[in-house]
Motif scaffolding. Sequence first.
Motif, PDB file in Angstrom:
ATOM      1  N   SER A   1       0.839  -1.203   0.000  1.00  9.63           N
ATOM      2  CA  SER A   1       0.000   0.000   0.000  1.00  9.63           C
ATOM      3  C   SER A   1       0.878   1.259   0.000  1.00  9.63           C
ATOM      4  O   SER A   1       2.082   1.198   0.298  1.00  9.63           O
ATOM      5  CB  SER A   1      -0.895   0.001   1.229  1.00  9.63           C
ATOM      6  OG  SER A   1      -0.097   0.228   2.383  1.00  9.63           O
ATOM      7  N   ALA A   2       0.258   2.390  -0.280  1.00 10.82           N
ATOM      8  CA  ALA A   2       0.986   3.663  -0.238  1.00 10.82           C
ATOM      9  C   ALA A   2       1.513   3.918   1.178  1.00 10.82           C
ATOM     10  O   ALA A   2       2.639   4.404   1.345  1.00 10.82           O
ATOM     11  CB  ALA A   2       0.070   4.803  -0.685  1.00 10.82           C
ATOM     12  N   ALA A   3       0.714   3.549   2.186  1.00  9.40           N
ATOM     13  CA  ALA A   3       1.165   3.773   3.570  1.00  9.40           C
ATOM     14  C   ALA A   3       2.402   2.922   3.869  1.00  9.40           C
ATOM     15  O   ALA A   3       3.384   3.408   4.446  1.00  9.40           O
ATOM     16  CB  ALA A   3       0.034   3.435   4.543  1.00  9.40           C
TER      17      ALA A   3
ATOM     18  N   GLU B   1       5.928  -0.999  -6.230  1.00  9.42           N
ATOM     19  CA  GLU B   1       6.211  -2.059  -7.208  1.00  9.42           C
ATOM     20  C   GLU B   1       7.451  -2.864  -6.827  1.00  9.42           C
ATOM     21  O   GLU B   1       7.923  -3.699  -7.608  1.00  9.42           O
ATOM     22  CB  GLU B   1       6.419  -1.449  -8.602  1.00  9.42           C
ATOM     23  CG  GLU B   1       5.196  -0.742  -9.157  1.00  9.42           C
ATOM     24  CD  GLU B   1       4.018  -1.690  -9.435  1.00  9.42           C
ATOM     25  OE1 GLU B   1       4.255  -2.873  -9.729  1.00  9.42           O
ATOM     26  OE2 GLU B   1       2.869  -1.231  -9.333  1.00  9.42           O
ATOM     27  N   GLY B   2       8.049  -2.554  -5.658  1.00 12.04           N
ATOM     28  CA  GLY B   2       9.243  -3.277  -5.230  1.00 12.04           C
ATOM     29  C   GLY B   2      10.530  -2.689  -5.795  1.00 12.04           C
ATOM     30  O   GLY B   2      11.613  -3.248  -5.598  1.00 12.04           O
ATOM     31  N   LEU B   3      10.422  -1.575  -6.512  1.00 11.04           N
ATOM     32  CA  LEU B   3      11.606  -0.922  -7.085  1.00 11.04           C
ATOM     33  C   LEU B   3      12.198   0.059  -6.078  1.00 11.04           C
ATOM     34  O   LEU B   3      11.469   0.718  -5.334  1.00 11.04           O
ATOM     35  CB  LEU B   3      11.220  -0.160  -8.355  1.00 11.04           C
ATOM     36  CG  LEU B   3      10.900  -1.026  -9.565  1.00 11.04           C
ATOM     37  CD1 LEU B   3      10.092  -0.239 -10.598  1.00 11.04           C
ATOM     38  CD2 LEU B   3      12.194  -1.564 -10.185  1.00 11.04           C
TER      39      LEU B   3
ATOM     40  N   ALA C   1       5.378   4.403   2.120  1.00 13.82           N
ATOM     41  CA  ALA C   1       5.891   5.600   2.798  1.00 13.82           C
ATOM     42  C   ALA C   1       6.758   5.207   3.993  1.00 13.82           C
ATOM     43  O   ALA C   1       7.775   5.848   4.274  1.00 13.82           O
ATOM     44  CB  ALA C   1       4.726   6.478   3.247  1.00 13.82           C
ATOM     45  N   LEU C   2       6.344   4.140   4.689  1.00 15.07           N
ATOM     46  CA  LEU C   2       7.104   3.723   5.871  1.00 15.07           C
ATOM     47  C   LEU C   2       8.385   2.977   5.489  1.00 15.07           C
ATOM     48  O   LEU C   2       9.395   3.084   6.170  1.00 15.07           O
ATOM     49  CB  LEU C   2       6.230   2.827   6.767  1.00 15.07           C
ATOM     50  CG  LEU C   2       5.086   3.572   7.466  1.00 15.07           C
ATOM     51  CD1 LEU C   2       4.124   2.590   8.116  1.00 15.07           C
ATOM     52  CD2 LEU C   2       5.630   4.550   8.503  1.00 15.07           C
ATOM     53  N   GLU C   3       8.337   2.237   4.387  1.00 15.05           N
ATOM     54  CA  GLU C   3       9.464   1.363   4.042  1.00 15.05           C
ATOM     55  C   GLU C   3      10.495   2.013   3.131  1.00 15.05           C
ATOM     56  O   GLU C   3      11.638   1.583   3.073  1.00 15.05           O
ATOM     57  CB  GLU C   3       8.948   0.083   3.356  1.00 15.05           C
ATOM     58  CG  GLU C   3       8.250  -0.833   4.340  1.00 15.05           C
ATOM     59  CD  GLU C   3       7.692  -2.079   3.669  1.00 15.05           C
ATOM     60  OE1 GLU C   3       8.046  -2.362   2.506  1.00 15.05           O
ATOM     61  OE2 GLU C   3       6.883  -2.759   4.327  1.00 15.05           O
ATOM     62  N   ARG C   4      10.103   3.045   2.357  1.00 12.15           N
ATOM     63  CA  ARG C   4      11.024   3.599   1.369  1.00 12.15           C
ATOM     64  C   ARG C   4      12.253   4.212   2.012  1.00 12.15           C
ATOM     65  O   ARG C   4      12.158   4.914   3.022  1.00 12.15           O
ATOM     66  CB  ARG C   4      10.319   4.678   0.525  1.00 12.15           C
ATOM     67  CG  ARG C   4      11.115   5.111  -0.711  1.00 12.15           C
ATOM     68  CD  ARG C   4      10.845   6.551  -1.087  1.00 12.15           C
ATOM     69  NE  ARG C   4      11.129   7.433   0.020  1.00 12.15           N
ATOM     70  CZ  ARG C   4      12.352   7.821   0.375  1.00 12.15           C
ATOM     71  NH1 ARG C   4      13.421   7.427  -0.301  1.00 12.15           N
ATOM     72  NH2 ARG C   4      12.523   8.599   1.435  1.00 12.15           N
TER      73      ARG C   4
ATOM     74  N   LEU D   1       6.636   9.527  -8.020  1.00  7.32           N
ATOM     75  CA  LEU D   1       7.539   8.521  -8.594  1.00  7.32           C
ATOM     76  C   LEU D   1       8.223   7.704  -7.492  1.00  7.32           C
ATOM     77  O   LEU D   1       8.273   6.466  -7.557  1.00  7.32           O
ATOM     78  CB  LEU D   1       8.583   9.211  -9.486  1.00  7.32           C
ATOM     79  CG  LEU D   1       9.702   8.357 -10.064  1.00  7.32           C
ATOM     80  CD1 LEU D   1       9.155   7.160 -10.822  1.00  7.32           C
ATOM     81  CD2 LEU D   1      10.585   9.182 -10.970  1.00  7.32           C
ATOM     82  N   LEU D   2       8.730   8.382  -6.472  1.00  8.28           N
ATOM     83  CA  LEU D   2       9.453   7.667  -5.410  1.00  8.28           C
ATOM     84  C   LEU D   2       8.521   6.685  -4.695  1.00  8.28           C
ATOM     85  O   LEU D   2       8.900   5.546  -4.419  1.00  8.28           O
ATOM     86  CB  LEU D   2      10.055   8.658  -4.407  1.00  8.28           C
ATOM     87  CG  LEU D   2      11.066   9.675  -4.980  1.00  8.28           C
ATOM     88  CD1 LEU D   2      11.591  10.584  -3.870  1.00  8.28           C
ATOM     89  CD2 LEU D   2      12.223   8.977  -5.691  1.00  8.28           C
ATOM     90  N   LEU D   3       7.300   7.135  -4.424  1.00  7.81           N
ATOM     91  CA  LEU D   3       6.355   6.288  -3.687  1.00  7.81           C
ATOM     92  C   LEU D   3       5.829   5.147  -4.559  1.00  7.81           C
ATOM     93  O   LEU D   3       5.768   3.986  -4.132  1.00  7.81           O
ATOM     94  CB  LEU D   3       5.199   7.151  -3.180  1.00  7.81           C
ATOM     95  CG  LEU D   3       4.433   6.600  -1.996  1.00  7.81           C
ATOM     96  CD1 LEU D   3       5.328   6.469  -0.766  1.00  7.81           C
ATOM     97  CD2 LEU D   3       3.236   7.483  -1.668  1.00  7.81           C
ATOM     98  N   LEU D   4       5.464   5.469  -5.805  1.00  7.71           N
ATOM     99  CA  LEU D   4       4.904   4.434  -6.688  1.00  7.71           C
ATOM    100  C   LEU D   4       5.945   3.371  -7.028  1.00  7.71           C
ATOM    101  O   LEU D   4       5.618   2.186  -7.123  1.00  7.71           O
ATOM    102  CB  LEU D   4       4.360   5.078  -7.965  1.00  7.71           C
ATOM    103  CG  LEU D   4       3.008   5.759  -7.774  1.00  7.71           C
ATOM    104  CD1 LEU D   4       2.734   6.751  -8.895  1.00  7.71           C
ATOM    105  CD2 LEU D   4       1.898   4.716  -7.700  1.00  7.71           C
ATOM    106  N   ALA D   5       7.196   3.777  -7.215  1.00  6.82           N
ATOM    107  CA  ALA D   5       8.247   2.795  -7.486  1.00  6.82           C
ATOM    108  C   ALA D   5       8.317   1.808  -6.323  1.00  6.82           C
ATOM    109  O   ALA D   5       8.386   0.591  -6.521  1.00  6.82           O
ATOM    110  CB  ALA D   5       9.590   3.497  -7.683  1.00  6.82           C
ATOM    111  N   GLU D   6       8.266   2.324  -5.110  1.00 10.23           N
ATOM    112  CA  GLU D   6       8.347   1.475  -3.915  1.00 10.23           C
ATOM    113  C   GLU D   6       7.195   0.466  -3.880  1.00 10.23           C
ATOM    114  O   GLU D   6       7.389  -0.688  -3.515  1.00 10.23           O
ATOM    115  CB  GLU D   6       8.328   2.369  -2.667  1.00 10.23           C
ATOM    116  CG  GLU D   6       8.543   1.635  -1.362  1.00 10.23           C
ATOM    117  CD  GLU D   6       9.980   1.207  -1.124  1.00 10.23           C
ATOM    118  OE1 GLU D   6      10.901   1.804  -1.719  1.00 10.23           O
ATOM    119  OE2 GLU D   6      10.179   0.244  -0.340  1.00 10.23           O
TER     120      GLU D   6
END
Length: 218
Positions: free
Chosen positions: A22-24, A163-165, A27-30, A156-161
């Motif tokens: 999820s986006a949340a 997807e596992g990128l 945000a926590l993992e990136r 971009l930073l959040l959406l990449a995350e």
Amino acid sequence: MITSQHTAEFLQHRAGASPRISAAEAALERRSVRKFTDAPVSEELMEQLLTLVGRAPSAYNVQPWRFVVVRDPVLRQALQGAAYNQPQVGNAPVVIAIYSDMEDALAHVEEIVNPGLDAAKTADTVAMLRRTFGGMTDEARAVWGNAQANIALGYLLLLAETEGLATSPMLGFQPDQVKDILGIPASATVTALIALGWPDEEGYASHRHDIQRVASFR
Ligand SMILES: Cc1cc2nc3c(=O)[nH]c(=O)nc-3n(C[C@H](O)[C@H](O)[C@H](O)COP(=O)(O)O)c2cc1C
């Protein structure tokens, strides 16, 4: 060759799919990651990711962000030189240059007007946009456009995350050199370089302000 049909199919598929995380969670993992595996990132995945990034909002819907997706190793090597030799630029499978091009946006201002408007409202909106941006200095317009492109950077930073990128956003580069290498117009503003790929390290544990430090509730 990726067609708009592929993109439409992807969006249709994506609308019903849950994200990898999820986006949340993203945000926590990136974290900024500066080491990547050798696994490639396909052009198709990049087009899909940037299609989602393009959903970012911008003032007046101007969407001045533009992207150059660099996979060519020779170009990435050149970009690394322009980025004070930061190693992640050379070792990521993909480097994205995100830039704001207000001249291009304003030269095609009718593209950003909602097609649902009638002819009179469309003409009014086009005139309002030309008046608004025509009254700014080149410098003020560039600053304005860059602020909008930074919204896309966050997406971009959040959406990449999700997807596992992994990503490494960078401002440490010489913009004129980046423009020369990638053929970005001189009048544009380079918002950031982003090294992107599959992570080969965790990145540093990040710390952030407590919410009480940065927000007030009245
Ligand atoms: C706009 C921007 C520019 C940055 N520039 C660089 C850079 O040139 N080199 C670098 O190693 N890290 C750069 N960073 C990474 C930041 O140092 C990092 O995001 C911050 O310390 C928080 O850590 P985290 O990303 O792991 O959460 C940049 C980050 C952002 C958002």
